[in-house]
Design an enzyme around this catalytic site. Structure first.
Site, PDB file in Angstrom:
ATOM      1  N   TYR A  44      -2.779  -0.813  10.605  1.00  0.00           N
ATOM      2  CA  TYR A  44      -2.796  -1.168   9.182  1.00  0.00           C
ATOM      3  C   TYR A  44      -1.500  -0.731   8.500  1.00  0.00           C
ATOM      4  CZ  TYR A  44      -4.197  -1.051   4.242  1.00  0.00           C
ATOM      5  OH  TYR A  44      -4.266  -1.227   2.876  1.00  0.00           O
TER       6      TYR A  44
ATOM      7  N   SER B  11       0.854  -1.192   0.000  1.00  0.00           N
ATOM      8  CA  SER B  11       0.000   0.000   0.000  1.00  0.00           C
ATOM      9  C   SER B  11       0.882   1.231   0.000  1.00  0.00           C
ATOM     10  CB  SER B  11      -0.882   0.001   1.250  1.00  0.00           C
ATOM     11  OG  SER B  11      -1.542   1.241   1.402  1.00  0.00           O
TER      12      SER B  11
END
Length: 676
Positions: free
Chosen positions: A566, A553
């Site tokens: 996360y 990501s």
């Protein structure tokens, strides 16, 4: 129903039953009259299954249409058996109209035979008689004068003339047994032709059943008894990647495994080494299975390392023997040797591994060898199995016409012969990746903890020749090992693994619980580690290199608000890419990453509540979150699952063969996430 419709219906019925013919084997035909659009006069035509088609799925496009007057005229210019291959090019001058399939080598058999309908099939029972040492006498005993014997002759124009002559000399006959080959039957109507084909097949089978001796493969050998099912499948899964790597020495192959009773019983019996060494009989068989299989000579209970070492020795010997076979028979004009690796590997007590350029080819090769085992059983039951000689097999395998057929095949897709496993493949980005890799030619293992979702995506891709679904929670070591084993049993191994499984909890630091932290890291950091470790174990056993791709990501490098668990897990994944690229490069395994921006549309994570929480963080309506993300990028474009899939394809399709340890941003241009 017209002649063509009757022909297609009959072909599909015959092609649907493996007892009657093999996949893409055999051919059928019908004759009829149509009006010539140029002269307005009636013209007699032959419709015959074209080259490379399959009876079971035959359509009108798979038929070649030829004028019978011109086809018969070819007999006047036939230069003789030594030059009969030249006749195939002349079939093109007999075609009626445009379109349709290319005429096959067996066109003469159908066109020269004085019968309205003709079937040429490769049934096990018929080939058992055709491949028996005293096949001619057995044919007479089985059928009397109702079916005649035609000695072995390579398919071609002369064989067509021979069968036509037999038909004229024996008007009472309904068909022939072709030595070392198969059967041909004929009739005045489509129904009569089909009925006669089935009569020959069923009569031959009844003859073998009634006349045959028990245990034609000899007594059972206790040391080669089949392993219990769990042990058998575990041993097969362990051997499959090793064998696939060996079978891919000259070019990448996909594998297929079967432990069907017919295979296990054959390998349990004393005569299997002798019979396997004789090779297959029918041309359709050995074109798919090669001249003979590779056979392990150790019992299934042998130590795994010892077994692997012996397989490597046998593979080296097989390649040397195959090269010697080629050089014994090759002539100055012969096509170059296509590859010396086995297409069939037999492992007593475990089963059969077959290999091909794609899953269907590998599976069909195995099916053909099962047919060959059935032929051996029938021949040994009433006589002695005696396939055509090695020189004739070479003439078929390295036939210029076969080479031309191979040259007509379409160019392989970029990921052909590669096996991909995608975690979290049941939805969102994972689904898009699975679909893209499959579209580019890969066999795909769709792994997801949601079994039904994985199954839907696999079904969306296609049949089991293209994709299989496995249940896999990436936090569970046993499930990951089972997924890799399933991939090995389905396709022979794994070449391309995508670490995509993930979830997200959007919370500020003070609201993040230990459980939140643990679940994020268990799924993405720990899960990716487990998947990559088992993938690397399998890939090194294959010895074919491979690709591991992490869907990380932009958050791996971008410090966004209220996202500590996360983003930290994504940063862990990002560094795994670098660490594993450094460690696995020596094995030819490339490890790269993709860093997407938030993928809102089609994302399982966003649909599961993450989108609402991120929208709240940024103070925008959830429905506008994708547009919000797009507006903060340099390109002002929203990132979709398909864009991530594109990056995975580019990283793994071969053009970036010297790239490893790279992270590819797919974020529309987020300056704060530029890699430094």
């Amino acid at each position: 129903m017209g002649e063509k419709d009757e022909l297609l219906a009959r072909s599909r019925r015959l092609g649907a039953d493996p007892r009657y013919t093999n996949y893409a084997g055999g051919n059928t035909s019908a004759k009829g009259t149509e009006t010539d659009p140029v002269t307005g006069e009636p013209v007699r035509l032959l419709w015959v299954k074209g080259s490379g088609g399959d009876l079971g799925t035959l359509t009108e496009a798979g038929l070649a249409a030829l004028r019978l007057d011109r086809l018969h005229a070819l007999a006047g210019v036939y230069p003789g058996a030594d030059r009969e291959d030249e006749m195939v090019a002349l079939f093109d001058y007999c075609l009626h109209g445009r379109g349709g399939a290319a005429p096959s080598i067996d066109t003469a058999m159908h066109g020269l035979l004085d019968a309205e309908h003709v079937d040429h099939l490769h049934p096990d029972a018929g080939i058992a008689l055709a491949a028996a040492a005293d096949g001619e006498a057995l044919t007479k005993e089985c059928f009397g004068d109702r079916v005649c014997w035609v000695p072995w002759r390579r398919p071609g124009f002369q064989l067509g003339l021979d069968i036509a002559a037999v038909r004229r000399a024996h008007p009472q006959a309904i068909g022939v047994i072709l030595g070392g080959h198969g059967i041909t039957a004929w009739g005045d109507t489509s129904e009569e032709c089909e009925r006669r084909s089935l009569e020959i097949i069923h009569t031959a089978q009844e003859f073998l059943d009634e006349r045959g001796r028990p245990e034609p493969f000899g007594p059972a050998l206790p040391q080669f008894a089949p392993l219990p099912v769990p042990e058998r499948l575990a041993r097969a899964a362990a051997l499959a990647p090793v064998l696939r790597g060996l079978a891919s020495t000259d070019g990448p192959q996909v594998g297929h495994f079967t432990d069907a009773d017919v295979v296990l019983d054959f390998l349990h019996r004393a005569e299997h080494p002798r019979l396997a060494a004789l090779g297959t009989s029918c041309p359709d068989h050995f074109l798919r299975t090669k001249v003979r299989p590779m056979v392990l000579d150790l019992p299934p209970a042998a130590d795994l390392d010892e077994t692997v070492a012996r397989l490597r020795e046998l593979h080296t010997a097989y390649r040397e023997e195959y090269a010697a076979y080629y050089h014994r028979h090759a002539e100055p004009g012969s096509p170059p040797m296509r590859g010396a690796d086995p297409a069939i590997v037999l492992v007593p007590g475990v089963g059969m591994f077959s290999f091909g350029r794609d899953k269907q080819t590998a599976r069909v090769a195995g099916e053909f060898y099962v047919n060959a085992v059935n032929v051996m059983r029938g021949a040994e039951a009433v006589s002695r199995y005696q396939p055509i000689g090695e020189s004739e097999k070479f003439r078929i395998e390295y036939w210029a016409l076969e080479e031309a057929k191979l040259a007509r095949m379409p160019r392989p897709k970029p990921l052909a012969a590669r096996v991909a496993l995608v975690t979290g493949g049941g939805s969102g980005i994972g689904r898009a990746i699975a679909l893209r890799l499959a579209a580019e030619g890969a066999c795909v293992v769709v792994a997801d903890r949601d079994t039904e979702a994985a199954g839907r995506v696999a079904a969306e891709i296609g049949t089991a020749d293209h994709a299989v679904a496995v249940t896999a929670d990436v936090t569970d070591e046993d499930q990951i090992r089972a997924a890799m084993a399933a991939a090995s049993l389905a396709f022979g191994g794994v070449d391309l693994v995508v670490n995509n499984a993930g979830l997200s909890l959007s919370k500020p630091l003070l609201d993040t619980t230990l459980a939140d932290w643990d679940v994020q890291h268990d799924v993405m950091a720990r899960g990716s580690f487990l998947v990559s470790r088992e993938a690397a174990r399998l890939m090194t056993a294959q010895g074919m290199g491979g690709d591991i791709v992490y869907i990380a990501s932009k958050n791996a490098v971008f410090a966004g608000p209220d996202n500590v668990a996360y983003s930290a897990a994504k940063a862990d994944q990002a560094h795994q890419v670098r660490l594993l690229a450094a460690e696995l490069g020596g094995h030819g395994i490339r490890v790269n990453g993709v860093n997407p921006d938030g993928v809102v549309r089609g994302s399982g994570i966003f649909a599961g509540g993450w989108g609402a929480r991120r929208a709240a963080v940024y103070g925008v309506p959830e429905a506008e979150l994708g547009a919000f993300y797009a507006q903060r990028t340099l390109l002002k474009r929203e990132v979709l699952p398909e864009h991530v899939a594109n990056a995975v394809f580019v990283l793994t399709a071969g053009e970036l063969s010297h790239t490893t340890g790279l992270h590819v941003p797919v974020d529309g241009g987020v300056a704060a996430a530029f890699l430094r």
